[in-house]
Design a protein around this motif. Structure first.
Motif, short mmCIF file in Angstrom:
data_model
loop_
_atom_site.label_atom_id
_atom_site.label_comp_id
_atom_site.label_asym_id
_atom_site.label_seq_id
_atom_site.Cartn_x
_atom_site.Cartn_y
_atom_site.Cartn_z
N GLU A 1 6.82 23.57 -6.20
CA GLU A 1 6.28 23.78 -4.85
C GLU A 1 6.33 22.48 -4.04
OE1 GLU A 1 2.39 25.48 -4.86
OE2 GLU A 1 3.05 27.30 -5.89
N ILE A 2 6.01 21.36 -4.69
CA ILE A 2 6.05 20.06 -4.01
C ILE A 2 7.47 19.73 -3.59
CG2 ILE A 2 5.76 17.57 -4.34
CD1 ILE A 2 3.29 18.23 -6.04
N GLN A 3 8.45 19.98 -4.50
CA GLN A 3 9.84 19.72 -4.16
C GLN A 3 10.30 20.61 -3.03
OE1 GLN A 3 11.81 20.25 -7.91
NE2 GLN A 3 11.35 18.17 -8.62
N LEU B 1 0.83 -1.20 0.00
CA LEU B 1 0.00 0.00 0.00
C LEU B 1 0.87 1.26 0.00
CD1 LEU B 1 -2.98 0.87 0.12
CD2 LEU B 1 -2.75 0.95 2.60
N LYS B 2 1.95 1.23 0.78
CA LYS B 2 2.86 2.38 0.82
C LYS B 2 3.51 2.59 -0.54
CE LYS B 2 6.90 4.13 3.24
NZ LYS B 2 7.97 3.81 4.19
N LEU B 3 3.96 1.47 -1.16
CA LEU B 3 4.56 1.58 -2.49
C LEU B 3 3.57 2.11 -3.52
CD1 LEU B 3 6.67 -1.71 -2.66
CD2 LEU B 3 7.54 0.63 -2.50
N LEU B 4 2.33 1.62 -3.43
CA LEU B 4 1.29 2.09 -4.36
C LEU B 4 1.01 3.58 -4.17
CD1 LEU B 4 -1.35 -0.79 -4.49
CD2 LEU B 4 0.17 -0.03 -6.31
N SER B 5 0.96 4.01 -2.91
CA SER B 5 0.67 5.43 -2.66
C SER B 5 1.84 6.30 -3.15
CB SER B 5 0.38 5.68 -1.19
OG SER B 5 1.52 5.42 -0.41
N GLU B 6 3.08 5.82 -2.96
CA GLU B 6 4.23 6.58 -3.47
C GLU B 6 4.20 6.64 -4.99
OE1 GLU B 6 7.74 4.73 -1.93
OE2 GLU B 6 7.36 5.42 0.13
N GLN B 7 3.87 5.51 -5.60
CA GLN B 7 3.81 5.47 -7.06
C GLN B 7 2.68 6.37 -7.56
OE1 GLN B 7 3.10 1.57 -8.62
NE2 GLN B 7 3.86 2.08 -10.65
N ALA B 8 1.55 6.34 -6.88
CA ALA B 8 0.43 7.20 -7.27
C ALA B 8 0.81 8.67 -7.12
CB ALA B 8 -0.80 6.88 -6.43
N LEU B 9 1.55 8.99 -6.05
CA LEU B 9 1.99 10.36 -5.83
C LEU B 9 2.94 10.79 -6.95
CD1 LEU B 9 2.00 12.85 -4.00
CD2 LEU B 9 3.96 11.84 -2.82
N LYS B 10 3.90 9.93 -7.30
CA LYS B 10 4.83 10.26 -8.39
C LYS B 10 4.08 10.42 -9.71
CE LYS B 10 8.89 8.08 -6.38
NZ LYS B 10 9.83 6.96 -6.45
N SER B 11 3.14 9.54 -9.92
CA SER B 11 2.36 9.61 -11.16
C SER B 11 1.55 10.90 -11.20
CB SER B 11 1.44 8.40 -11.26
OG SER B 11 0.63 8.49 -12.39
N ALA B 12 0.96 11.26 -10.06
CA ALA B 12 0.16 12.48 -10.00
C ALA B 12 1.05 13.70 -10.18
CB ALA B 12 -0.59 12.56 -8.68
N VAL B 13 2.25 13.68 -9.61
CA VAL B 13 3.17 14.80 -9.74
C VAL B 13 3.59 14.96 -11.20
CG1 VAL B 13 5.51 15.59 -9.16
CG2 VAL B 13 3.99 14.72 -7.38
N GLY B 14 3.72 13.84 -11.91
CA GLY B 14 4.09 13.90 -13.32
C GLY B 14 3.08 14.66 -14.17
N TYR B 15 1.82 14.68 -13.77
CA TYR B 15 0.78 15.37 -14.54
C TYR B 15 0.65 16.85 -14.17
CZ TYR B 15 -0.79 10.81 -16.17
OH TYR B 15 -0.85 9.58 -16.76
N LEU B 16 1.36 17.27 -13.12
CA LEU B 16 1.24 18.66 -12.68
C LEU B 16 2.16 19.56 -13.52
CD1 LEU B 16 1.29 18.19 -8.82
CD2 LEU B 16 -0.70 18.61 -10.25
N ASP B 17 1.86 20.85 -13.47
CA ASP B 17 2.73 21.78 -14.21
C ASP B 17 4.01 22.03 -13.44
OD1 ASP B 17 1.96 23.37 -12.15
OD2 ASP B 17 0.81 24.80 -13.34
N LYS B 18 4.96 22.76 -14.07
CA LYS B 18 6.27 22.98 -13.47
C LYS B 18 6.18 23.71 -12.14
CE LYS B 18 9.59 23.25 -17.22
NZ LYS B 18 10.49 24.15 -17.95
N HIS B 19 5.33 24.67 -12.08
CA HIS B 19 5.20 25.49 -10.86
C HIS B 19 4.76 24.64 -9.66
CE1 HIS B 19 4.60 29.01 -8.42
NE2 HIS B 19 3.32 28.68 -8.23
#
Length: 175
Positions: free
Chosen positions: A126-128, A104-122
């Motif tokens: 901010e997340i970083q 579940l932790k790995l899935l949530s991290e992967q989902a977070l990375k995937s979601a971050v990939g769809y965000l704009d640069k700004h």
């Protein structure tokens, strides 16, 4: 005067009496034989039970105690086996829970990375920055706890020094 008919009748009566007695004796003999047969059967039965009482009952008692011991062994083995499987089941449940949490932790991290990939640069920046700030907060919190520990040690040392100073001044005043 006894007549021939009287004698014949008397003889017939005697013969009849003798025949009746013989028949009665035959019946009595057959009853005696029947009773003797029953006595023999009862004696055999009595001998059997005496033999059982003297020998067979001890054999059966030994068999019964042996079977009771076997039953106790089987119950103990069943209890040990049940405990083993209960412990094994708990271990498997714990392992499954640990694996599920990890997955579940790995899935949530992967989902977070995937979601971050769809965000704009700004937003990504901010997340970083947020993650960097979280790391900095951890460092500062550690430094604060270290400083608190140092302050406490210094306060304790200070208190002991002040106590020594007061003791020496009291000694000087007494002298």
């Amino acid at each position: 005067v006894v007549t021939r008919d009287d004698v014949e009748e008397s003889l017939k009566a005697i013969f009849q009496y003798v025949r009746d007695k013989e028949q009665l004796f035959k019946e009595l003999r057959s009853q005696i034989e029947e009773i003797q047969q029953r006595i023999l059967v009862k004696q055999r039965e009595r001998d059997y039970w005496l033999e059982y009482k003297n020998v067979g009952s001890k054999i059966h008692a030994d068999k019964i105690s042996s079977l009771e011991k076997d039953i106790k062994k089987v119950k103990d083995e069943l209890q040990r086996t049940a405990e083993y499987y209960r412990d094994a089941l708990n271990a498997v449940k714990e392992e499954n829970k640990r694996l599920f949490d990890r997955h579940l932790k790995l899935l949530s991290e992967q989902a977070l990375k995937s979601a971050v990939g769809y965000l704009d640069k700004h937003c990504r920046r901010e997340i970083q920055e947020n993650e960097w700030l979280k790391e900095e907060v951890k460092v500062y919190r550690k430094e604060v706890s270290d400083l608190k520990a140092s302050v406490q040690l210094l306060e304790e040392e200070n208190t002991s020094l002040v106590a020594k100073l007061i003791d020496t001044k009291l000694q000087n005043l007494i002298e």
